[in-house]
Design a protein around this motif. Structure first.
Motif, PDB file in Angstrom:
ATOM      1  N   MET A  73       3.100  -0.328   5.352  1.00  0.00           N
ATOM      2  CA  MET A  73       1.827   0.042   4.704  1.00  0.00           C
ATOM      3  C   MET A  73       0.845  -1.112   4.813  1.00  0.00           C
ATOM      4  N   GLU A  74       1.342  -2.322   4.540  1.00  0.00           N
ATOM      5  CA  GLU A  74       0.490  -3.507   4.595  1.00  0.00           C
ATOM      6  C   GLU A  74      -0.027  -3.705   6.025  1.00  0.00           C
ATOM      7  N   LEU A  81       3.972   1.964 -13.735  1.00  0.00           N
ATOM      8  CA  LEU A  81       4.417   0.602 -13.391  1.00  0.00           C
ATOM      9  C   LEU A  81       3.217  -0.292 -13.091  1.00  0.00           C
ATOM     10  N   LEU A  82       2.274   0.230 -12.309  1.00  0.00           N
ATOM     11  CA  LEU A  82       1.110  -0.594 -11.942  1.00  0.00           C
ATOM     12  C   LEU A  82       0.200  -0.839 -13.145  1.00  0.00           C
ATOM     13  N   GLU A 138       5.073  -7.452  -5.318  1.00  0.00           N
ATOM     14  CA  GLU A 138       5.180  -6.955  -6.692  1.00  0.00           C
ATOM     15  C   GLU A 138       5.599  -5.475  -6.716  1.00  0.00           C
ATOM     16  N   LEU A 139       5.032  -4.686  -5.811  1.00  0.00           N
ATOM     17  CA  LEU A 139       5.415  -3.271  -5.719  1.00  0.00           C
ATOM     18  C   LEU A 139       6.901  -3.146  -5.384  1.00  0.00           C
ATOM     19  N   ALA A 183      -3.043   0.354  -0.266  1.00  0.00           N
ATOM     20  CA  ALA A 183      -2.290  -0.885  -0.501  1.00  0.00           C
ATOM     21  C   ALA A 183      -3.236  -2.064  -0.699  1.00  0.00           C
ATOM     22  N   ALA A 184      -4.357  -2.060   0.005  1.00  0.00           N
ATOM     23  CA  ALA A 184      -5.326  -3.155  -0.111  1.00  0.00           C
ATOM     24  C   ALA A 184      -6.212  -2.983  -1.333  1.00  0.00           C
ATOM     25  N   LYS A 206      -1.302 -12.466   1.107  1.00  0.00           N
ATOM     26  CA  LYS A 206      -2.695 -12.694   1.520  1.00  0.00           C
ATOM     27  C   LYS A 206      -2.760 -12.705   3.040  1.00  0.00           C
ATOM     28  N   THR A 227      -5.838  -9.241  -0.155  1.00  0.00           N
ATOM     29  CA  THR A 227      -4.601  -9.381  -0.928  1.00  0.00           C
ATOM     30  C   THR A 227      -3.885  -8.041  -1.047  1.00  0.00           C
ATOM     31  N   PHE A 228      -2.568  -8.059  -0.966  1.00  0.00           N
ATOM     32  CA  PHE A 228      -1.736  -6.865  -1.118  1.00  0.00           C
ATOM     33  C   PHE A 228      -0.698  -7.099  -2.193  1.00  0.00           C
ATOM     34  N   LEU A 229      -0.388  -6.029  -2.945  1.00  0.00           N
ATOM     35  CA  LEU A 229       0.616  -6.132  -4.007  1.00  0.00           C
ATOM     36  C   LEU A 229       2.037  -5.926  -3.476  1.00  0.00           C
ATOM     37  N   GLU A 252      -3.935   4.308   4.313  1.00  0.00           N
ATOM     38  CA  GLU A 252      -3.366   2.970   4.490  1.00  0.00           C
ATOM     39  C   GLU A 252      -4.136   1.929   3.688  1.00  0.00           C
ATOM     40  N   GLU A 289       5.167   7.667 -11.951  1.00  0.00           N
ATOM     41  CA  GLU A 289       5.926   6.449 -12.221  1.00  0.00           C
ATOM     42  C   GLU A 289       5.220   5.219 -11.645  1.00  0.00           C
ATOM     43  N   LEU A 290       4.677   5.360 -10.419  1.00  0.00           N
ATOM     44  CA  LEU A 290       3.921   4.254  -9.820  1.00  0.00           C
ATOM     45  C   LEU A 290       2.714   3.897 -10.688  1.00  0.00           C
ATOM     46  N   LEU A 305       8.907  -3.940  -8.530  1.00  0.00           N
ATOM     47  CA  LEU A 305       8.816  -2.881  -9.541  1.00  0.00           C
ATOM     48  C   LEU A 305       9.645  -1.665  -9.115  1.00  0.00           C
ATOM     49  N   LEU A 306       9.507  -1.273  -7.840  1.00  0.00           N
ATOM     50  CA  LEU A 306      10.220  -0.085  -7.372  1.00  0.00           C
ATOM     51  C   LEU A 306      11.727  -0.340  -7.303  1.00  0.00           C
ATOM     52  N   GLN A 346      12.830  -1.515 -11.351  1.00  0.00           N
ATOM     53  CA  GLN A 346      12.450  -0.845 -12.590  1.00  0.00           C
ATOM     54  C   GLN A 346      12.203   0.643 -12.449  1.00  0.00           C
ATOM     55  N   SER A 347      12.123   1.170 -11.234  1.00  0.00           N
ATOM     56  CA  SER A 347      11.797   2.585 -11.084  1.00  0.00           C
ATOM     57  C   SER A 347      13.069   3.410 -10.962  1.00  0.00           C
ATOM     58  N   LEU A 406      -5.550  -1.767  -4.281  1.00  0.00           N
ATOM     59  CA  LEU A 406      -4.958  -1.986  -5.594  1.00  0.00           C
ATOM     60  C   LEU A 406      -5.333  -3.360  -6.143  1.00  0.00           C
ATOM     61  N   PHE A 407      -5.200  -4.403  -5.325  1.00  0.00           N
ATOM     62  CA  PHE A 407      -5.509  -5.732  -5.850  1.00  0.00           C
ATOM     63  C   PHE A 407      -7.006  -5.880  -6.132  1.00  0.00           C
ATOM     64  N   HIS A 467       2.001 -11.425  -4.137  1.00  0.00           N
ATOM     65  CA  HIS A 467       0.697 -10.885  -3.711  1.00  0.00           C
ATOM     66  C   HIS A 467       0.383 -11.486  -2.337  1.00  0.00           C
TER      67      HIS A 467
END
Lengths: 307, 307
Positions: A245-246, B178-179, A174-175, B214-215, A155, A169-171, B211, B174-175, A178-179, A182-183, B217-218, A153
């Motif tokens: 993206m972040e 997973l999330l 973790e994204l 992404a922020a 910051k 915070t951004f995932l 954009e 799928e996203l 997962l992608l 597991q995807s 989600l958390f 995550h």
């Protein structure tokens, strides 16, 4: 002097699934290190103390009480101690917000450093990063700008006058996991390997058209099946799309700002490369020693407060 | 007449983890249905035939060969049959691209309908959706516009003159899974329940500032821990953010276009609501019968080609 006699206090980085312990002597002298992998989710109140004692028992003396300072996800262990978040803007750590945990063993006195919370501009939380920030500010007290802390995550933390002003915070990490694991993309994306060009085009495309990322993820799979790309390029491109993206979302954090990246060297280098594509030169600082350094600061503040 | 005598052919929707079978009589008359949950990943060549026979054996006659038409992920079973993708623009199905699978049992003749591929504007693939599209076009041959096919991997498909012109796949479903089930958000997001306002603000925010998703989600996690939202609202908001991202990316597909949503009624309603927030009224058609209808079309084309 025996190790028990030399031990002045103990620092603990207590995460959701992993614990690291540093046994500290006088003057910030590191005597020993330990680690364990104990998931927090099923621990009861007694479980926390037992887990801790199993790691540090060798260093405790029957003759006196050893201070143990913990930070990280352990602050959410309501069973063990009620640790309210500190609301930003505030210093990353202040001794008057530290909380004592309930313990049965008289050889230890456990103190927990609280995390930080934010209600606006968007609700957000951190637990553990505040200690790294305190460690960073210990050696760079004049820093005014933004700390980029990539990870599971990530910051982005705006620092001014030794306070955390705001953060986001951004995932991303973790994204990615997962992608990639597991995807449907899991067979298209390599476990290792890299491709600079694929990473860079991913970053650029995501920054210029962030909405397109959602569409480009499945293309990684199609490219793989149509034999148009390598799994290593897909790995770098996926990383580039998500970090891009972040960056698209954090533009106000980096545009015209003074940046420093705090991270493990490999991931720090990747973020620095993405930032350099935006024309930003951000130094990368290894984050590994920062938690211990932050807890050292916390210990000194605690000791001063008690004097 | 016995069921074996009545059976003219058999339709199979063969997915990655689930198979559905329709036993068909003369004139498109449905005689029976079966389903199984057999993961494809570990099936060998013989395994495909064994799995199929276990579902349909009751309906086979020793006196003749029963045609079995399959579509879906089974087209990737290279061990069983080499089924090249058909490149768009093309009709969703054409008998000259159908492929026979190798079988040992003389009572069946297995034919596989190929998926579609695209190399530009972006690499993309579909397997199974082409059959639903054929089913849809059977009753709406004059349709000119875009089919929205939500699901684990949503497809947006541009149709003109009974051909697939182009398409784009999104990992939205799928996203979401997973999330909502496996990420740090899993405790913040309810399994059921809904909140229209949370969904609608999620869609609008994602479309206007993709954009920022992404922020945001958390923030769902932070809102949950700071007791600022319900798990039901978080569920609807997560769904809104992800569908909003998809709409931001597919703007060229829906702006000024004639749209129809093909989906299960619950998810179709959600997409229709998101589209209506953009001022678009899209009819929702239940996708459940479309695979069978598409395979009926394929069977008729195959029979005509052999005559």
């Amino acid at each position: 002097m025996s190790l028990q006699e030399k031990t002045e206090w103990i620092a603990v980085d207590w995460g959701q699934t992993r614990q690291r312990v540093w046994v500290m002597g006088a003057g910030g002298n590191l005597l020993a290190e330990r680690s364990a992998d104990q998931g927090m989710e099923r621990l009861t109140r007694d479980g926390f103390e037992t887990t801790l004692l199993a790691m540090i028992e060798d260093f405790l003396s029957d003759a006196r009480t050893t201070p143990v300072l913990c930070s990280g996800m352990v602050g959410s262990a309501e069973d063990w101690a009620e640790v309210p978040f500190q609301a930003v803007p505030c210093a990353p750590q202040s001794a008057d917000s530290f909380v004592s945990a309930r313990t049965g063993d008289a050889r230890i006195a456990v103190t927990i450093v609280p995390g930080l919370s934010q209600t606006s501009p968007a609700p957000d939380l951190m637990r553990g990063e505040e200690t790294k920030i305190a460690g960073f500010l210990q050696s760079s007290p004049k820093f005014d700008g933004v700390l980029v802390m990539p990870g599971t995550h990530s910051k982005w933390v705006h620092i001014s006058a030794e306070e955390v002003v705001s953060f986001q915070t951004f995932l991303t990490g973790e994204l990615y996991a997962l992608l990639a694991r597991q995807s449907v993309l899991r067979n298209a994306v390599a476990i290792g390997g890299w491709d600079d060009a694929a990473f860079e085009s991913g970053v650029s495309e995501a920054i210029s058209r962030p909405e397109s990322v959602a569409a480009k993820l499945f293309s990684l799979q199609a490219e793989s099946l149509l034999a148009q790309g390598t799994p290593e390029a897909a790995r770098a491109r996926l990383s580039g799309l998500l970090i891009g993206m972040e960056l698209a979302a954090t533009r106000p954090y980096w545009l015209g700002q003074n940046l420093t990246v705090l991270a493990a060297p490999d991931i720090g280098k990747i973020y620095a490369r993405a930032l350099s594509l935006q024309g930003l030169q951000a130094p990368v600082l290894d984050s590994a020693p920062l938690v211990r350094e932050g807890l050292q600061t916390a210990y000194e503040a605690l000791t001063a407060a008690k004097d």
